[in-house]
Design a protein around this motif. Structure first.
Motif, PDB file in Angstrom:
ATOM      1  N   ALA A  42       0.822  -1.212   0.000  1.00 32.06           N
ATOM      2  CA  ALA A  42       0.000   0.000   0.000  1.00 32.06           C
ATOM      3  C   ALA A  42       0.859   1.266   0.000  1.00 32.06           C
ATOM      4  O   ALA A  42       0.534   2.254  -0.666  1.00 32.06           O
ATOM      5  CB  ALA A  42      -0.943  -0.010   1.198  1.00 32.06           C
ATOM      6  N   SER A  43       1.961   1.218   0.728  1.00 32.02           N
ATOM      7  CA  SER A  43       2.831   2.398   0.830  1.00 32.02           C
ATOM      8  C   SER A  43       3.858   2.479  -0.299  1.00 32.02           C
ATOM      9  O   SER A  43       4.581   3.467  -0.395  1.00 32.02           O
ATOM     10  CB  SER A  43       3.557   2.389   2.177  1.00 32.02           C
ATOM     11  N   LYS A  44       3.941   1.419  -1.128  1.00 30.93           N
ATOM     12  CA  LYS A  44       4.922   1.329  -2.221  1.00 30.93           C
ATOM     13  C   LYS A  44       6.355   1.446  -1.696  1.00 30.93           C
ATOM     14  O   LYS A  44       7.241   1.996  -2.340  1.00 30.93           O
ATOM     15  CB  LYS A  44       4.652   2.387  -3.282  1.00 30.93           C
ATOM     16  N   GLU A  45       6.541   0.920  -0.509  1.00 25.62           N
ATOM     17  CA  GLU A  45       7.847   0.972   0.155  1.00 25.62           C
ATOM     18  C   GLU A  45       8.848   0.050  -0.544  1.00 25.62           C
ATOM     19  O   GLU A  45       8.511  -1.055  -0.963  1.00 25.62           O
ATOM     20  CB  GLU A  45       7.662   0.536   1.606  1.00 25.62           C
ATOM     21  N   ALA A  46      10.081   0.504  -0.695  1.00 24.19           N
ATOM     22  CA  ALA A  46      11.153  -0.325  -1.247  1.00 24.19           C
ATOM     23  C   ALA A  46      11.742  -1.174  -0.130  1.00 24.19           C
ATOM     24  O   ALA A  46      11.948  -0.690   0.987  1.00 24.19           O
ATOM     25  CB  ALA A  46      12.234   0.535  -1.876  1.00 24.19           C
ATOM     26  N   ILE A  47      11.987  -2.435  -0.400  1.00 21.85           N
ATOM     27  CA  ILE A  47      12.434  -3.388   0.609  1.00 21.85           C
ATOM     28  C   ILE A  47      13.782  -3.966   0.186  1.00 21.85           C
ATOM     29  O   ILE A  47      13.977  -4.336  -0.971  1.00 21.85           O
ATOM     30  CB  ILE A  47      11.419  -4.534   0.755  1.00 21.85           C
ATOM     31  N   ASP A  48      14.708  -4.050   1.126  1.00 22.15           N
ATOM     32  CA  ASP A  48      16.000  -4.668   0.852  1.00 22.15           C
ATOM     33  C   ASP A  48      15.948  -6.143   1.236  1.00 22.15           C
ATOM     34  O   ASP A  48      15.556  -6.488   2.354  1.00 22.15           O
ATOM     35  CB  ASP A  48      17.120  -3.970   1.631  1.00 22.15           C
ATOM     36  N   SER A  49      16.322  -7.004   0.316  1.00 21.52           N
ATOM     37  CA  SER A  49      16.289  -8.437   0.563  1.00 21.52           C
ATOM     38  C   SER A  49      17.508  -9.082  -0.081  1.00 21.52           C
ATOM     39  O   SER A  49      18.434  -8.394  -0.523  1.00 21.52           O
ATOM     40  CB  SER A  49      14.987  -9.040   0.016  1.00 21.52           C
ATOM     41  N   VAL A  50      17.502 -10.404  -0.127  1.00 25.48           N
ATOM     42  CA  VAL A  50      18.602 -11.169  -0.724  1.00 25.48           C
ATOM     43  C   VAL A  50      17.992 -12.257  -1.602  1.00 25.48           C
ATOM     44  O   VAL A  50      16.998 -12.878  -1.226  1.00 25.48           O
ATOM     45  CB  VAL A  50      19.496 -11.811   0.364  1.00 25.48           C
ATOM     46  N   ILE A  51      18.569 -12.470  -2.766  1.00 25.76           N
ATOM     47  CA  ILE A  51      18.074 -13.515  -3.668  1.00 25.76           C
ATOM     48  C   ILE A  51      18.412 -14.874  -3.062  1.00 25.76           C
ATOM     49  O   ILE A  51      19.583 -15.191  -2.825  1.00 25.76           O
ATOM     50  CB  ILE A  51      18.712 -13.380  -5.067  1.00 25.76           C
ATOM     51  N   SER A  52      17.375 -15.676  -2.783  1.00 28.21           N
ATOM     52  CA  SER A  52      17.586 -16.961  -2.118  1.00 28.21           C
ATOM     53  C   SER A  52      17.454 -18.148  -3.060  1.00 28.21           C
ATOM     54  O   SER A  52      17.799 -19.271  -2.702  1.00 28.21           O
ATOM     55  CB  SER A  52      16.593 -17.124  -0.960  1.00 28.21           C
ATOM     56  N   GLY A  53      16.932 -17.927  -4.262  1.00 29.51           N
ATOM     57  CA  GLY A  53      16.766 -19.036  -5.190  1.00 29.51           C
ATOM     58  C   GLY A  53      16.236 -18.557  -6.528  1.00 29.51           C
ATOM     59  O   GLY A  53      16.142 -17.349  -6.784  1.00 29.51           O
ATOM     60  N   TYR A  54      15.843 -19.509  -7.369  1.00 33.55           N
ATOM     61  CA  TYR A  54      15.347 -19.170  -8.701  1.00 33.55           C
ATOM     62  C   TYR A  54      14.562 -20.357  -9.252  1.00 33.55           C
ATOM     63  O   TYR A  54      14.643 -21.491  -8.741  1.00 33.55           O
ATOM     64  CB  TYR A  54      16.505 -18.830  -9.648  1.00 33.55           C
ATOM     65  N   ASN A  55      13.780 -20.104 -10.269  1.00 31.99           N
ATOM     66  CA  ASN A  55      13.159 -21.164 -11.064  1.00 31.99           C
ATOM     67  C   ASN A  55      13.169 -20.712 -12.515  1.00 31.99           C
ATOM     68  O   ASN A  55      13.771 -19.675 -12.831  1.00 31.99           O
ATOM     69  CB  ASN A  55      11.742 -21.498 -10.560  1.00 31.99           C
ATOM     70  N   LYS A  56      12.519 -21.439 -13.391  1.00 31.36           N
ATOM     71  CA  LYS A  56      12.612 -21.096 -14.816  1.00 31.36           C
ATOM     72  C   LYS A  56      11.962 -19.754 -15.142  1.00 31.36           C
ATOM     73  O   LYS A  56      12.253 -19.149 -16.171  1.00 31.36           O
ATOM     74  CB  LYS A  56      11.969 -22.186 -15.672  1.00 31.36           C
ATOM     75  N   GLY A  57      11.099 -19.262 -14.244  1.00 28.29           N
ATOM     76  CA  GLY A  57      10.394 -18.019 -14.527  1.00 28.29           C
ATOM     77  C   GLY A  57      10.986 -16.764 -13.918  1.00 28.29           C
ATOM     78  O   GLY A  57      10.593 -15.650 -14.266  1.00 28.29           O
ATOM     79  N   GLY A  58      11.945 -16.914 -12.998  1.00 25.87           N
ATOM     80  CA  GLY A  58      12.506 -15.721 -12.354  1.00 25.87           C
ATOM     81  C   GLY A  58      13.236 -16.037 -11.066  1.00 25.87           C
ATOM     82  O   GLY A  58      13.749 -17.150 -10.875  1.00 25.87           O
ATOM     83  N   LEU A  59      13.248 -15.064 -10.144  1.00 25.94           N
ATOM     84  CA  LEU A  59      14.018 -15.168  -8.907  1.00 25.94           C
ATOM     85  C   LEU A  59      13.120 -15.346  -7.691  1.00 25.94           C
ATOM     86  O   LEU A  59      11.952 -14.941  -7.700  1.00 25.94           O
ATOM     87  CB  LEU A  59      14.869 -13.902  -8.722  1.00 25.94           C
ATOM     88  N   ILE A  60      13.674 -15.932  -6.634  1.00 26.20           N
ATOM     89  CA  ILE A  60      12.959 -16.137  -5.373  1.00 26.20           C
ATOM     90  C   ILE A  60      13.668 -15.356  -4.284  1.00 26.20           C
ATOM     91  O   ILE A  60      14.901 -15.368  -4.197  1.00 26.20           O
ATOM     92  CB  ILE A  60      12.903 -17.632  -5.015  1.00 26.20           C
ATOM     93  N   VAL A  61      12.873 -14.648  -3.455  1.00 24.42           N
ATOM     94  CA  VAL A  61      13.431 -13.888  -2.333  1.00 24.42           C
ATOM     95  C   VAL A  61      12.639 -14.212  -1.077  1.00 24.42           C
ATOM     96  O   VAL A  61      11.485 -14.637  -1.139  1.00 24.42           O
ATOM     97  CB  VAL A  61      13.386 -12.362  -2.594  1.00 24.42           C
ATOM     98  N   ASP A  62      13.276 -14.023   0.076  1.00 26.86           N
ATOM     99  CA  ASP A  62      12.607 -14.241   1.355  1.00 26.86           C
ATOM    100  C   ASP A  62      12.064 -12.926   1.895  1.00 26.86           C
ATOM    101  O   ASP A  62      12.713 -11.883   1.789  1.00 26.86           O
ATOM    102  CB  ASP A  62      13.578 -14.847   2.367  1.00 26.86           C
ATOM    103  N   PHE A  63      10.860 -13.018   2.474  1.00 24.91           N
ATOM    104  CA  PHE A  63      10.247 -11.871   3.152  1.00 24.91           C
ATOM    105  C   PHE A  63       9.783 -12.389   4.500  1.00 24.91           C
ATOM    106  O   PHE A  63       8.702 -12.965   4.623  1.00 24.91           O
ATOM    107  CB  PHE A  63       9.067 -11.330   2.339  1.00 24.91           C
ATOM    108  N   GLY A  64      10.639 -12.197   5.535  1.00 19.19           N
ATOM    109  CA  GLY A  64      10.354 -12.844   6.810  1.00 19.19           C
ATOM    110  C   GLY A  64      10.440 -14.351   6.617  1.00 19.19           C
ATOM    111  O   GLY A  64      11.389 -14.874   6.044  1.00 19.19           O
ATOM    112  N   ILE A  65       9.399 -15.068   7.063  1.00 18.20           N
ATOM    113  CA  ILE A  65       9.373 -16.518   6.862  1.00 18.20           C
ATOM    114  C   ILE A  65       8.605 -16.888   5.591  1.00 18.20           C
ATOM    115  O   ILE A  65       8.441 -18.072   5.283  1.00 18.20           O
ATOM    116  CB  ILE A  65       8.751 -17.244   8.076  1.00 18.20           C
ATOM    117  N   LEU A  66       8.153 -15.883   4.851  1.00 17.58           N
ATOM    118  CA  LEU A  66       7.460 -16.129   3.593  1.00 17.58           C
ATOM    119  C   LEU A  66       8.458 -16.060   2.442  1.00 17.58           C
ATOM    120  O   LEU A  66       9.508 -15.441   2.550  1.00 17.58           O
ATOM    121  CB  LEU A  66       6.357 -15.091   3.372  1.00 17.58           C
ATOM    122  N   ARG A  67       8.085 -16.699   1.344  1.00 21.49           N
ATOM    123  CA  ARG A  67       8.917 -16.647   0.140  1.00 21.49           C
ATOM    124  C   ARG A  67       8.136 -15.928  -0.948  1.00 21.49           C
ATOM    125  O   ARG A  67       6.939 -16.147  -1.118  1.00 21.49           O
ATOM    126  CB  ARG A  67       9.305 -18.046  -0.336  1.00 21.49           C
ATOM    127  N   GLY A  68       8.821 -15.065  -1.662  1.00 21.41           N
ATOM    128  CA  GLY A  68       8.190 -14.314  -2.738  1.00 21.41           C
ATOM    129  C   GLY A  68       8.884 -14.563  -4.059  1.00 21.41           C
ATOM    130  O   GLY A  68       9.992 -15.112  -4.117  1.00 21.41           O
TER     131      GLY A  68
END
Length: 395
Positions: free
Chosen positions: A117-143
């Motif tokens: 909602a706030s359009k806030e920029a978040i700093d994260s780390v790339i934790s993985g990937y698949n054929k469609g793109g990259l995976i990142v962690d957000f707390g205990i969730l994966r995005g």
């Protein structure tokens, strides 16, 4: 008179019932799915007891205990306040069953919704990937970051056919992202690096140009065609020009004779002008030059037969075969001084010529009429004559 007699113990029972009723009103009974703040009462390897304001303490055990991330579990201490999720107000053993992970996850989902909602920029780390793109962690969730939402500057480094080749080296790299979709029901968190990036097309173009080296071979795509050449897009960021003369070793009238928009091509960087942000490219220099293979049958000093094709003030052109045409400079036509080639030659004449120069870089052959009988080439002419005689003898 009749006297009413109260049953023995009725006053005490009434008092106890009222006390229990009053206490029941004051007790905040837990409800399934509720999130409460509690305080850790005890921690053992098998369970965590948490006081949540009820008569008995709630318990985190089994899979719910195992699901707590190790770093978080190690940070727990007695009397520490934590949020818990009510899984079961009373299981078959009468226990109040709790979950820390679900409560923490609920917090993360709320943070995700607020961040989107706030359009806030978040700093994260790339934790993985698949054929469609990259995976990142957000707390205990994966995005997930779809390939289309990866920043252009990062996509410049993407190459290879498999996901591992394209994205493997990015794992562990920091990344700034923005949440663009939150779907709790489907447990979907979609991020965009492009929307969190401040990079502009001009800055990316400059980055491409700064990283180019003359002589390197790149893969590009034809962006547009003009009469004077073709514009080739490099890495989706910068366009370079392939001049008409650098498209093919063969003579072509216009770029569309051999190219079409969208076509993938190999190009060689032949010039980089960082001040004017211009890139010069060549397609033909990534290919073998057929002229070099064909001209190998000729050598300087060799006698050849040619047909005069054009006459000019500076000399005459003679065709040696279907592939080659050479120049006879006016100074090489006659030992006498002449003003124009037509004084000695005419178009269509078949003449004996000597090759005096082969210029591979400019695809030019220099010819001479006056040196046909030059003594400077007598030894060569003799060797050629002997070779011809030997070949006739063998026949």
């Amino acid at each position: 008179m009749e006297h009413s007699v109260s049953p023995i113990g009725s006053e005490k029972e009434s008092f106890d019932f009222e006390a229990l009723l009053d206490e029941g009103i004051r007790i905040d009974f837990p409800r399934k799915g509720e999130i409460r703040e509690g305080v850790i009462a005890s921690i053992t390897p098998d369970q965590i007891l948490v006081n949540v304001g009820t008569k008995s303490e709630g318990v985190i055990t089994g899979r719910e205990l195992e699901s707590i991330p190790k770093d978080i579990l190690e940070s727990f201490d007695v009397d520490q306040p934590i949020l818990v999720y009510i899984l079961d107000p009373e299981d078959q053993n009468g226990n109040l069953v709790l979950s820390y992970t679900k409560a923490y996850e609920e917090q993360i989902w709320k943070k995700a919704e607020e961040a989107m909602a706030s359009k806030e920029a978040i700093d994260s780390v790339i934790s993985g990937y698949n054929k469609g793109g990259l995976i990142v962690d957000f707390g205990i969730l994966r995005g997930f970051i779809p390939a289309s939402q990866i920043a252009l500057s990062r996509r410049m480094d993407v190459s290879g056919e498999s996901p591992e080749q394209r994205y493997g080296k990015m794992v562990g790299q920091p990344i700034r992202i923005r949440i663009i979709e939150v779907d709790r029901e489907r447990r979907r968190l979609i991020f965009s690096e492009r929307q969190a990036s401040s990079e502009t097309r001009e800055s990316l173009k400059q980055k491409v140009i700064d990283g180019l080296t003359e002589g390197e071979i790149l893969t590009g795509r034809v962006a547009s065609l003009a009469d004077f050449g073709a514009f080739i897009n490099i890495n989706g960021m910068a366009d370079g020009l392939v001049h008409l003369s650098e498209i093919s070793w063969d003579h072509i009238r216009k770029p569309s004779d051999v190219l079409q928009v969208g076509q993938e091509v190999q190009v060689k960087v032949i010039s980089v002008d960082k001040e004017k942000n211009r890139i010069g490219l060549s397609i033909r220099q990534t290919q073998d030059d057929p002229w070099l293979g064909q001209v190998a049958k000729y050598q300087v000093g060799q006698l050849v037969e040619g047909v005069i094709t054009r006459l000019t003030k500076f000399g005459a052109f003679a065709k040696l075969d279907d592939a080659f045409e050479g120049l006879i400079h006016i100074s090489e036509i006659s030992d006498k001084r002449i003003e124009h080639a037509k004084e000695v030659l005419k178009e269509g004449d078949k003449v004996t010529l000597r090759i005096i120069k082969i210029d591979p870089a400019n695809h030019r052959i220099g010819l001479s009429v006056r040196r046909v009988d030059s003594m400077a080439y007598s030894e060569m002419d003799w060797d050629t004559l002997m070779a011809d005689l030997d070949s006739l003898t063998e026949e």
